[in-house]
Design an enzyme around this catalytic site. Sequence first.
Site, PDB file in Angstrom:
ATOM      1  N   GLU A 293       3.310  36.210  90.182  1.00 35.18           N
ATOM      2  CA  GLU A 293       4.451  35.291  90.049  1.00 35.18           C
ATOM      3  C   GLU A 293       4.770  35.001  88.584  1.00 35.18           C
ATOM      4  OE1 GLU A 293       4.132  31.377  89.679  1.00 35.18           O
ATOM      5  OE2 GLU A 293       2.067  31.108  90.392  1.00 35.18           O
TER       6      GLU A 293
ATOM      7  N   LYS B  32      13.190  27.175  87.346  1.00 36.00           N
ATOM      8  CA  LYS B  32      12.006  27.269  88.192  1.00 36.00           C
ATOM      9  C   LYS B  32      12.523  27.540  89.604  1.00 36.00           C
ATOM     10  CE  LYS B  32       8.207  24.492  90.032  1.00 36.00           C
ATOM     11  NZ  LYS B  32       7.601  23.152  90.072  1.00 36.00           N
TER      12      LYS B  32
ATOM     13  N   ASP C  91       6.617  14.646  98.836  1.00 44.68           N
ATOM     14  CA  ASP C  91       6.540  15.773  97.902  1.00 44.68           C
ATOM     15  C   ASP C  91       5.514  16.784  98.417  1.00 44.68           C
ATOM     16  OD1 ASP C  91       6.535  17.565  95.851  1.00 44.68           O
ATOM     17  OD2 ASP C  91       6.315  16.087  94.249  1.00 44.68           O
TER      18      ASP C  91
ATOM     19  N   ASP D 151       5.712  26.098  98.847  1.00 47.42           N
ATOM     20  CA  ASP D 151       4.663  27.125  98.994  1.00 47.42           C
ATOM     21  C   ASP D 151       4.012  27.044 100.382  1.00 47.42           C
ATOM     22  OD1 ASP D 151       5.203  27.549  96.335  1.00 47.42           O
ATOM     23  OD2 ASP D 151       3.223  26.955  95.594  1.00 47.42           O
TER      24      ASP D 151
ATOM     25  N   LYS E 148      -3.975  23.358  93.385  1.00 46.14           N
ATOM     26  CA  LYS E 148      -4.063  22.663  92.093  1.00 46.14           C
ATOM     27  C   LYS E 148      -4.695  21.287  92.286  1.00 46.14           C
ATOM     28  CE  LYS E 148       0.211  23.856  90.758  1.00 46.14           C
ATOM     29  NZ  LYS E 148       0.500  25.171  91.327  1.00 46.14           N
TER      30      LYS E 148
END
Length: 303
Positions: A26, A87, A139, A143, A160
């Site tokens: 990516e 993005k 939020d 993905d 993450k």
Amino acid sequence: MKTSLLHFSSEVSDAVNSGLPVLALESTIISHGMPYPDNLEFAQQAENIVRKQGVIPATIAIIGGKIQIGLNEHSLNELTVGQNINKVAVRDIATTVAGKQSGATTVSATMHIAHSAGIEVFATGGIGGVHRYGETTFDISQDLRVLGKIPLVVVSAGVKAILDIPLTLEYLETDGVTVIGYQTDVFPAFYSQKSGYTVPARADSPEDIVAIHTTNKTLKITSSILVVNPIPISHEIPYQEMESYINIALDKCLKEGIRGKKVTPYLLKKIVKLTKGRSLQANIKLALNNVKLGAQIAKALKP
Ligand code: PSU
Ligand code: MN
């Protein structure tokens, strides 16, 4: 997605057409996840590691409105230094193409494009997930939705650490994503090897992962396999130490009213500052470690 919308480098199109191993990479991690020039060095190192395994790297991005699979040096450069790089998650692909803009693809967009291009294996640093307080902010990274819908093998160092790991694990379960710990029984925490949560399954070799992928494919299970690969121990930052930096960064993010797609790049950047660059080094190492495993899986899939 119409195939004519996809622009392959000749190397990647030759490899895909002749059944050679290819690994998708990516570009948001390059444009929005790391500062220049570390990002350029990372992108080049990643491609070199893939080639060393006898696999063709296919870095994916949108350049001047064209969806590119396999980047030349010029495009890679544009992504690392460019100021106006969108993005691009799944919902932003079409608008970036329509506006003839350039964009770095996130995990969700890269997965979608890789799948359309006939690529089955993809490596990143850490996937997006449910953010902390996601139950009230809503939020939740695109993905996760794409992992539930598209059948790739995705290699990641867990999710993450800035995210809510247990909520993300629940979401992955709901989505039907096959989560596999690579040579571990514990779900990794990105900057550190262990999160304290267990993985539902474990595999110890690239071949074992390919066998699981093949079973899913044969059964027409259309969700992804998420291979979680811990950061090498020599590069990890202890979990509790990271938590203190993450909490400071989250606090600032909230106070400054950062929302939407700016949240993840903002937090990563703040944490690099708070750790005086140590988190950036850890991020680079874990991502390269994933790229190597991704290449080994791609090779085992098409020996
Ligand atoms: N892995 C990293 N750094 C990153 C990312 C992954 O080590 O910056 C990127 C990926 O592109 C992922 C995105 O899809 O962060 C998640 O963004 P969001 O939380 O806005 O969905
Ligand atoms: Mn988000």
